[in-house]
Design a protein around this motif. Structure first.
Motif, PDB file in Angstrom:
ATOM      1  N   THR A 275       0.866  -1.211  -0.096  1.00  0.00           N
ATOM      2  CA  THR A 275       0.203  -0.088   0.123  1.00  0.00           C
ATOM      3  C   THR A 275       0.616   1.178  -0.227  1.00  0.00           C
ATOM      4  OG1 THR A 275      -2.158  -1.013   0.821  1.00  0.00           O
ATOM      5  CG2 THR A 275      -1.581   1.191   1.334  1.00  0.00           C
ATOM      6  N   PRO A 276       1.719   1.308   0.883  1.00  0.00           N
ATOM      7  CA  PRO A 276       2.353   2.621   0.930  1.00  0.00           C
ATOM      8  C   PRO A 276       3.719   2.851  -0.003  1.00  0.00           C
ATOM      9  CG  PRO A 276       3.512   1.193   2.544  1.00  0.00           C
ATOM     10  CD  PRO A 276       2.236   0.646   1.934  1.00  0.00           C
ATOM     11  N   SER A 277       4.003   1.779  -0.742  1.00  0.00           N
ATOM     12  CA  SER A 277       4.988   1.689  -1.639  1.00  0.00           C
ATOM     13  C   SER A 277       4.957   1.333  -3.143  1.00  0.00           C
ATOM     14  CB  SER A 277       6.215   0.862  -0.943  1.00  0.00           C
ATOM     15  OG  SER A 277       5.706  -0.782  -1.121  1.00  0.00           O
ATOM     16  N   GLY A 278       3.777   0.870  -3.446  1.00  0.00           N
ATOM     17  CA  GLY A 278       3.387   0.135  -4.810  1.00  0.00           C
ATOM     18  C   GLY A 278       3.534   1.061  -6.000  1.00  0.00           C
ATOM     19  N   ALA A 279       3.361   2.552  -5.892  1.00  0.00           N
ATOM     20  CA  ALA A 279       3.657   3.540  -6.754  1.00  0.00           C
ATOM     21  C   ALA A 279       5.075   3.709  -7.138  1.00  0.00           C
ATOM     22  CB  ALA A 279       2.798   4.657  -6.636  1.00  0.00           C
ATOM     23  N   ALA A 280       6.004   3.435  -6.244  1.00  0.00           N
ATOM     24  CA  ALA A 280       7.369   3.936  -6.119  1.00  0.00           C
ATOM     25  C   ALA A 280       8.116   2.624  -6.601  1.00  0.00           C
ATOM     26  CB  ALA A 280       7.673   4.514  -5.016  1.00  0.00           C
TER      27      ALA A 280
END
Length: 430
Positions: A275-280
């Motif tokens: 959730t916090p990291s998936g776009a990065a």
């Protein structure tokens, strides 16, 4: 207004809303049958309470202009003052209506306190729980969400990456769950009585709904139908699947079986961590995050037996630990020059600041409720089941089954237990 993005955000909001009933099923199947309805209601009640608070002041405290400290929004939009269907969020040509954005963010505010309920299952007064979530979202969730997601929030300005809620949702709820569990104490019979899930198919259904809704949770946080949303959706699927495999492999080695509960829990652990990291991160980063989350969270849920705290449905092991892992791994795995030790330090600042604030304030709030109106259910209510005590209902009604069939089945069972040589014509007092 961008029509495509608006439609995307509205659909994503509906998917996130579905996650709260999904969570209710997931948790409801994991408890014993005598408190199944109570577990469902602890999630469903947040849909009503938080929706009302969001309109009254929650949106304004979270996404209103900062009061100057980076800690809280102002009350300029109390009661949604100054917001109308033509008000826009974002910059042209990608802007969406403020009401669409507010609707989407409301669903995050709804599910976050619902997550806490799993840590205190089977032993909380329903009225006290409703009071707790009312105050908790006001003094914990709204400020923390402002820190993380509002442009002038202090963690946002520190460049902490939390794309969709690793800190504001999962670490926040996990820390609060641990605090409440410590205030309430252990369930009667903890580590002595068997406390198996009463309905594993319901657990699997709930985890499937969570998995489905999580695409709105994660990809929808891009607030646009673009490549970032696609990357987030793809990584969500990859990390979740790998986390499930990692959890199952770990429990097969440790306990000798591939359990359905493990599959469901592993999937949720992967959803939390990405959730916090998936776009990065790229797909390989998602694989690493999923594998680490599946194995570490599976190990972490056993800590409650070693350390002696009763986290009923593993909120600490899955959401707190998974949220910390996902938040920190951004610093190690982020692509395009974002990752590194400097970013890891920023991520640690965000993770552990939210953990500390949520734990301390949640503990004080739970303690205040406990010493005033009482937070924990009475012993008789806990032993007899919270469904009857607070809802005057039971999850399953067998009265429609023919009495003669029940009697025959009962007699046959007793005779089978007595042995094959038991007299078949002997009167049996069922």
């Amino acid at each position: 207004m961008n029509g495509a993005n608006t439609a995307f955000v509205l659909i994503s909001a509906a998917l996130v809303m579905l996650m709260t009933p999904g969570l209710a099923f997931f948790y409801g199947g994991m408890v014993r049958v005598k408190s199944a309805l109570n577990m469902l209601m602890m999630s469903f009640i947040t849909l009503g309470v938080v929706s009302l608070l969001w309109v009254l002041f929650g949106y304004s405290l979270t996404f209103g202009d900062d009061i100057g400290s980076g800690l809280l929004g102002n009350l300029d939009h109390i009661g949604f003052k100054g917001i109308n269907p033509e008000s826009l969020w974002g910059t042209k040509p990608d802007a969406v209506p403020v009401l669409a954005f507010a609707f989407f963010q409301l669903m995050f505010a709804v599910i976050t306190p619902a997550l806490i309920s799993g840590a205190v299952a089977d032993r909380v007064k329903f009225g006290a729980w409703t009071l707790f979530i009312t105050v908790w979202v006001t003094i914990v969730y709204f400020p923390v969400a402002h820190w993380v997601w509002q442009a002038d929030g202090w963690l946002f300005k520190q460049e902490v990456i939390d794309f969709a809620g690793g800190t504001a949702v999962h670490i926040n709820a996990g820390a609060a769950g641990l605090a409440c569990a410590l205030v309430l104490g252990k369930r009667i019979g903890f580590k002595k009585d068997t406390m198996r899930p009463h309905n594993l198919p319901l657990v699997m259904l709930g985890s499937g709904l969570l998995w489905f809704g999580w695409f709105g949770f994660n990809a929808g946080s891009a607030l646009a139908a673009n490549g970032t949303a696609a990357n987030m959706a793809f990584n969500t699927q990859i990390a979740t699947g790998v986390a499930m495999l990692g959890w199952l492999a770990y429990e097969r080695i440790r306990h000798g079986a591939f359990t359905t509960l493990g599959a469901a829990s592993g999937a949720v652990a992967g959803l939390v961590a990405i959730t916090p990291s998936g776009a990065a991160v790229n797909a390989w980063g998602a694989i690493i995050i999923g594998l680490v989350a599946g194995v570490v969270c599976s190990w972490a849920v056993s800590l409650k037996y070693k350390l002696g705290y009763d986290d009923s449905l593993d909120v600490v092991g899955v959401h707190l630990v998974g949220g910390i892992l996902g938040t920190l791994l951004v610093g190690l795995l982020a692509t395009d020059g974002v990752g590194g030790l400097d970013q890891l330090g920023k991520q640690a600042l965000g993770a552990f600041t939210v953990l500390a604030y949520s734990f301390v304030v949640s503990w004080l709030l739970a303690k205040a409720i406990d010493v005033t109106i009482g937070f924990r259910a009475d012993e008789d209510e806990e032993v007899g089941g919270l469904d009857q005590a607070y809802h005057a209902e039971t999850a399953y009604d067998f009265s429609a089954v023919g009495s003669s069939h029940v009697a025959r089945h009962t007699v046959a069972s007793i005779q089978d237990q007595a042995g094959a040589d038991a007299p078949q014509n002997k009167k049996v007092d069922a």
